[in-house]
Design a protein around this motif. Structure first.
Motif, PDB file in Angstrom:
ATOM      1  N   LYS A  22      -7.426   7.743   4.779  1.00 12.44           N
ATOM      2  CA  LYS A  22      -6.092   8.867   4.248  1.00 12.44           C
ATOM      3  C   LYS A  22      -7.030   9.691   3.279  1.00 12.44           C
ATOM      4  O   LYS A  22      -7.106  10.133   2.881  1.00 12.44           O
ATOM      5  CB  LYS A  22      -4.591   8.483   3.510  1.00 12.44           C
ATOM      6  CG  LYS A  22      -3.357   7.783   4.390  1.00 12.44           C
ATOM      7  CD  LYS A  22      -3.547   9.188   5.550  1.00 12.44           C
ATOM      8  CE  LYS A  22      -2.467   8.290   6.189  1.00 12.44           C
ATOM      9  NZ  LYS A  22      -2.061   9.071   7.520  1.00 12.44           N
ATOM     10  N   ASN A  23      -8.183   8.959   2.920  1.00 15.57           N
ATOM     11  CA  ASN A  23      -8.953   9.256   1.603  1.00 15.57           C
ATOM     12  C   ASN A  23      -8.304   9.988   0.596  1.00 15.57           C
ATOM     13  O   ASN A  23      -8.701  11.105   0.278  1.00 15.57           O
ATOM     14  CB  ASN A  23     -10.192  10.876   2.126  1.00 15.57           C
ATOM     15  CG  ASN A  23     -11.389  10.261   1.372  1.00 15.57           C
ATOM     16  OD1 ASN A  23     -11.685   9.531   0.463  1.00 15.57           O
ATOM     17  ND2 ASN A  23     -11.808  11.981   1.510  1.00 15.57           N
ATOM     18  N   VAL A  24      -7.085   9.282  -0.175  1.00 16.44           N
ATOM     19  CA  VAL A  24      -6.694   9.443  -0.691  1.00 16.44           C
ATOM     20  C   VAL A  24      -6.872   9.604  -2.076  1.00 16.44           C
ATOM     21  O   VAL A  24      -8.021   8.688  -2.519  1.00 16.44           O
ATOM     22  CB  VAL A  24      -5.230   9.111  -1.099  1.00 16.44           C
ATOM     23  CG1 VAL A  24      -4.149   9.528   0.062  1.00 16.44           C
ATOM     24  CG2 VAL A  24      -5.197   7.824  -1.773  1.00 16.44           C
ATOM     25  N   SER A  25      -6.895  10.494  -3.508  1.00 19.58           N
ATOM     26  CA  SER A  25      -7.181  10.858  -4.580  1.00 19.58           C
ATOM     27  C   SER A  25      -6.934   8.952  -6.004  1.00 19.58           C
ATOM     28  O   SER A  25      -5.891   8.503  -5.620  1.00 19.58           O
ATOM     29  CB  SER A  25      -7.273  11.874  -5.461  1.00 19.58           C
ATOM     30  OG  SER A  25      -5.605  11.958  -6.566  1.00 19.58           O
ATOM     31  N   GLU A  30      -3.256   5.446  -7.194  1.00 22.28           N
ATOM     32  CA  GLU A  30      -2.520   5.196  -8.673  1.00 22.28           C
ATOM     33  C   GLU A  30      -0.465   5.498  -8.902  1.00 22.28           C
ATOM     34  O   GLU A  30       0.268   4.756  -9.455  1.00 22.28           O
ATOM     35  CB  GLU A  30      -2.796   5.498 -10.241  1.00 22.28           C
ATOM     36  CG  GLU A  30      -4.187   5.265 -10.255  1.00 22.28           C
ATOM     37  CD  GLU A  30      -5.031   5.624 -11.539  1.00 22.28           C
ATOM     38  OE1 GLU A  30      -4.126   6.490 -12.045  1.00 22.28           O
ATOM     39  OE2 GLU A  30      -6.671   5.205 -11.812  1.00 22.28           O
ATOM     40  N   SER A  31       0.066   6.559  -8.619  1.00 24.50           N
ATOM     41  CA  SER A  31       0.907   7.014  -8.433  1.00 24.50           C
ATOM     42  C   SER A  31       1.694   6.610  -7.406  1.00 24.50           C
ATOM     43  O   SER A  31       3.049   5.812  -7.569  1.00 24.50           O
ATOM     44  CB  SER A  31       0.781   8.571  -8.215  1.00 24.50           C
ATOM     45  OG  SER A  31       0.549   9.037  -9.868  1.00 24.50           O
ATOM     46  N   TYR A  32       1.252   6.098  -6.043  1.00 26.45           N
ATOM     47  CA  TYR A  32       1.964   5.286  -5.238  1.00 26.45           C
ATOM     48  C   TYR A  32       2.134   4.264  -5.471  1.00 26.45           C
ATOM     49  O   TYR A  32       2.885   3.728  -5.210  1.00 26.45           O
ATOM     50  CB  TYR A  32       1.291   6.019  -3.731  1.00 26.45           C
ATOM     51  CG  TYR A  32       0.915   7.040  -2.845  1.00 26.45           C
ATOM     52  CD1 TYR A  32       1.670   7.810  -2.963  1.00 26.45           C
ATOM     53  CD2 TYR A  32      -0.061   7.153  -2.113  1.00 26.45           C
ATOM     54  CE1 TYR A  32       2.008   9.533  -2.426  1.00 26.45           C
ATOM     55  CE2 TYR A  32       0.342   8.763  -1.444  1.00 26.45           C
ATOM     56  CZ  TYR A  32       1.357   9.640  -1.852  1.00 26.45           C
ATOM     57  OH  TYR A  32       0.952  10.292  -1.014  1.00 26.45           O
ATOM     58  N   ILE A  36       5.676   1.955  -6.094  1.00 28.17           N
ATOM     59  CA  ILE A  36       6.224   0.418  -5.210  1.00 28.17           C
ATOM     60  C   ILE A  36       6.458  -0.587  -5.921  1.00 28.17           C
ATOM     61  O   ILE A  36       7.343  -1.325  -5.861  1.00 28.17           O
ATOM     62  CB  ILE A  36       5.081   0.766  -3.863  1.00 28.17           C
ATOM     63  CG1 ILE A  36       4.912   1.329  -3.652  1.00 28.17           C
ATOM     64  CG2 ILE A  36       5.286  -0.902  -3.653  1.00 28.17           C
ATOM     65  CD1 ILE A  36       6.348   2.162  -1.947  1.00 28.17           C
ATOM     66  N   LYS A  37       5.927  -0.579  -6.835  1.00 23.96           N
ATOM     67  CA  LYS A  37       5.689  -1.733  -8.351  1.00 23.96           C
ATOM     68  C   LYS A  37       6.769  -1.798  -8.852  1.00 23.96           C
ATOM     69  O   LYS A  37       7.601  -2.651  -9.485  1.00 23.96           O
ATOM     70  CB  LYS A  37       4.738  -1.124  -9.155  1.00 23.96           C
ATOM     71  CG  LYS A  37       3.096  -2.108  -8.586  1.00 23.96           C
ATOM     72  CD  LYS A  37       1.911  -1.892  -9.640  1.00 23.96           C
ATOM     73  CE  LYS A  37       0.601  -2.745  -8.905  1.00 23.96           C
ATOM     74  NZ  LYS A  37       0.240  -2.484  -9.824  1.00 23.96           N
ATOM     75  N   LYS A  38       7.036   0.138  -9.263  1.00 25.22           N
ATOM     76  CA  LYS A  38       8.948   0.076  -9.830  1.00 25.22           C
ATOM     77  C   LYS A  38      10.127  -0.796  -8.856  1.00 25.22           C
ATOM     78  O   LYS A  38      11.236  -1.179  -9.334  1.00 25.22           O
ATOM     79  CB  LYS A  38       9.393   1.391 -10.127  1.00 25.22           C
ATOM     80  CG  LYS A  38       8.497   2.296 -11.404  1.00 25.22           C
ATOM     81  CD  LYS A  38       8.935   3.657 -11.679  1.00 25.22           C
ATOM     82  CE  LYS A  38       8.026   3.952 -12.458  1.00 25.22           C
ATOM     83  NZ  LYS A  38       8.251   5.305 -12.988  1.00 25.22           N
ATOM     84  N   SER A  74      10.556  13.918 -10.297  1.00 26.97           N
ATOM     85  CA  SER A  74       9.779  12.795  -9.960  1.00 26.97           C
ATOM     86  C   SER A  74      10.072  11.614  -8.981  1.00 26.97           C
ATOM     87  O   SER A  74       9.857  10.836  -8.699  1.00 26.97           O
ATOM     88  CB  SER A  74      10.050  11.672 -11.121  1.00 26.97           C
ATOM     89  OG  SER A  74       8.924  12.480 -12.166  1.00 26.97           O
ATOM     90  N   THR A  75      11.959  11.503  -9.143  1.00 24.64           N
ATOM     91  CA  THR A  75      12.455  10.723  -8.413  1.00 24.64           C
ATOM     92  C   THR A  75      12.456  11.207  -6.767  1.00 24.64           C
ATOM     93  O   THR A  75      11.915  10.374  -6.039  1.00 24.64           O
ATOM     94  CB  THR A  75      13.949  10.471  -8.508  1.00 24.64           C
ATOM     95  OG1 THR A  75      14.073  10.663  -9.392  1.00 24.64           O
ATOM     96  CG2 THR A  75      14.744   9.633  -7.822  1.00 24.64           C
ATOM     97  N   ALA A  76      11.557  12.379  -6.536  1.00 23.68           N
ATOM     98  CA  ALA A  76      11.476  12.841  -5.101  1.00 23.68           C
ATOM     99  C   ALA A  76      10.357  11.993  -4.762  1.00 23.68           C
ATOM    100  O   ALA A  76      10.359  11.574  -3.420  1.00 23.68           O
ATOM    101  CB  ALA A  76      11.992  14.504  -5.146  1.00 23.68           C
ATOM    102  N   ARG A  77       9.170  12.590  -5.827  1.00 20.96           N
ATOM    103  CA  ARG A  77       7.672  11.948  -5.213  1.00 20.96           C
ATOM    104  C   ARG A  77       8.176   9.973  -5.472  1.00 20.96           C
ATOM    105  O   ARG A  77       7.470   9.436  -4.042  1.00 20.96           O
ATOM    106  CB  ARG A  77       6.850  11.826  -6.448  1.00 20.96           C
ATOM    107  CG  ARG A  77       5.873  11.163  -6.117  1.00 20.96           C
ATOM    108  CD  ARG A  77       4.803  10.860  -7.471  1.00 20.96           C
ATOM    109  NE  ARG A  77       5.095  10.064  -7.718  1.00 20.96           N
ATOM    110  CZ  ARG A  77       5.624  10.148  -9.238  1.00 20.96           C
ATOM    111  NH1 ARG A  77       5.507  11.055  -9.981  1.00 20.96           N
ATOM    112  NH2 ARG A  77       5.986   9.133  -9.546  1.00 20.96           N
ATOM    113  N   ILE A  78       8.799   9.659  -5.529  1.00 20.66           N
ATOM    114  CA  ILE A  78       9.540   7.838  -5.750  1.00 20.66           C
ATOM    115  C   ILE A  78       9.911   7.652  -4.217  1.00 20.66           C
ATOM    116  O   ILE A  78       9.413   6.796  -3.201  1.00 20.66           O
ATOM    117  CB  ILE A  78      10.183   7.233  -6.877  1.00 20.66           C
ATOM    118  CG1 ILE A  78       9.461   7.818  -8.305  1.00 20.66           C
ATOM    119  CG2 ILE A  78      10.264   5.961  -6.283  1.00 20.66           C
ATOM    120  CD1 ILE A  78      10.029   6.790  -9.228  1.00 20.66           C
ATOM    121  N   ILE A  79      10.576   8.276  -4.428  1.00 24.11           N
ATOM    122  CA  ILE A  79      11.259   8.547  -2.080  1.00 24.11           C
ATOM    123  C   ILE A  79      10.366   8.826  -1.806  1.00 24.11           C
ATOM    124  O   ILE A  79       9.939   8.050  -0.542  1.00 24.11           O
ATOM    125  CB  ILE A  79      12.515   9.570  -2.519  1.00 24.11           C
ATOM    126  CG1 ILE A  79      13.884   8.889  -3.206  1.00 24.11           C
ATOM    127  CG2 ILE A  79      12.772   9.468  -1.006  1.00 24.11           C
ATOM    128  CD1 ILE A  79      14.827  10.219  -3.031  1.00 24.11           C
TER     129      ILE A  79
END
Length: 309
Positions: A22-25, A30-32, A36-38, A74-79
């Motif tokens: 995916k070549n993500v930044s 780090e955000s992903y 998932i760690k949460k 932020s919740t939407a991003r985590i979902i």
């Protein structure tokens, strides 16, 4: 289906896929990973594994986010992170289904950008210019380039040094999704940059950092977004502004808002900001409500007609 992966193993493989395919930044990765760690931490008390996570487990996790006053954005991003993670497990043959697919996204309204006036920005720039130390010259260059170009903070701090060897008037920026765009840079920013380059060697540690315009001793080899944000807040205090009012993203907002206020069109601003959707750029029209109303009352034919005695 019984998975052979632990959460840590699955996350490591997911990170590898995001990087290679995916070549993500680095920031997105780090955000992903943090998201998932949460989830893994929440589920660890009940000894739930990657192959036994249910929709109800995920709904409980989302509810816990709201209990901790996490914003809907932020919740939407985590979902979204969870959906991508479990879809990866399905493709890897570690699950038969993606339980996160059925999670409801929280509703949220786009917040209006925090606003810095032109006077505020001028005060910041004047205060920055007063510090002639190497750190001060670096901060001045960062601020001038950011306000002149509207770059994302991740784009700014990782600018390659090679980009500035020929004193360009246009920068080729590789932004989100590895998309490229050209952004003009004014002479004020270039002047500040040339002054900073005279002391740039002070910040070089080892060979890795030579490739970046703003090198640092950290693992990334360049100044971090966190450190830049801290420096801006310190500058705000020196300038008599509220520190909570200032961040790199607020300067980016100021760039777009001030351009629009002075007559630039939305399409041009969209291209410079690197927005793929014009709707994202249109949020800046909300902060110019008074100017838009004034334009209608001043120039609309019916308004002119009603002014006549």
């Amino acid at each position: 289906m019984k998975s052979t992966y632990t959460f840590d193993q699955a996350l490591e493989l997911y990170q590898e896929m995001l990087t290679v395919e995916k070549n993500v930044s680095e920031h997105t990765l780090e955000s992903y990973s943090r998201d998932i760690k949460k989830l893994a931490h929440y589920l660890s008390n009940d000894k739930i594994t990657v192959d036994t996570v249910s929709l109800e487990d995920l709904r409980g996790f989302v509810a816990s986010l709201f209990d901790h006053n996490l914003s809907s954005r932020s919740t939407a991003r985590i979902i979204s992170s969870c959906r991508g993670f479990f879809q990866f497990l399905v493709l890897e043959g570690q699950r038969d289904d993606n339980p996160a697919k059925q999670l409801e996204m929280p509703k949220h309204q786009a917040g209006l950008p925090k606003i810095l006036s032109i006077e505020d920005v001028n005060q910041l720039i004047q205060t920055a210019h007063a510090d002639l130390s190497p750190e001060g010259l670096r901060l001045t260059a960062l601020l001038e380039i950011l306000y002149a170009t509207g770059l994302r903070v991740s784009e700014l701090i990782s600018l390659p040094f090679s980009l500035f060897r020929d004193a360009p008037d246009m920068l080729l920026i590789r932004g989100k999704g590895n998309k490229e765009r050209y952004v003009p840079i004014g002479h004020y920013a270039l002047d500040a940059l040339h002054t900073y380059l005279k002391v740039r060697d002070v910040f070089i540690y080892g060979t890795k950092t030579h490739q970046y315009l703003f090198p640092s001793r950290g693992l990334s080899g360049h100044l971090t977004r966190q450190r830049f944000g801290q420096l801006l807040k310190e500058l705000a205090l020196k300038s008599g502004l509220a520190p909570e009012k200032l961040s790199p993203h607020v300067i980016r907002h100021a760039f777009a808002t001030h351009l629009l206020h002075n007559g630039a069109d939305l399409i041009s601003i969209q291209k410079m900001l690197g927005h793929s959707d014009l709707a994202t750029t249109q949020i800046y029209t909300h902060v110019l409500k008074d100017k838009l109303i004034e334009a209608v009352t001043t120039f609309h034919p019916l308004a002119q007609y009603k002014k006549k005695p």
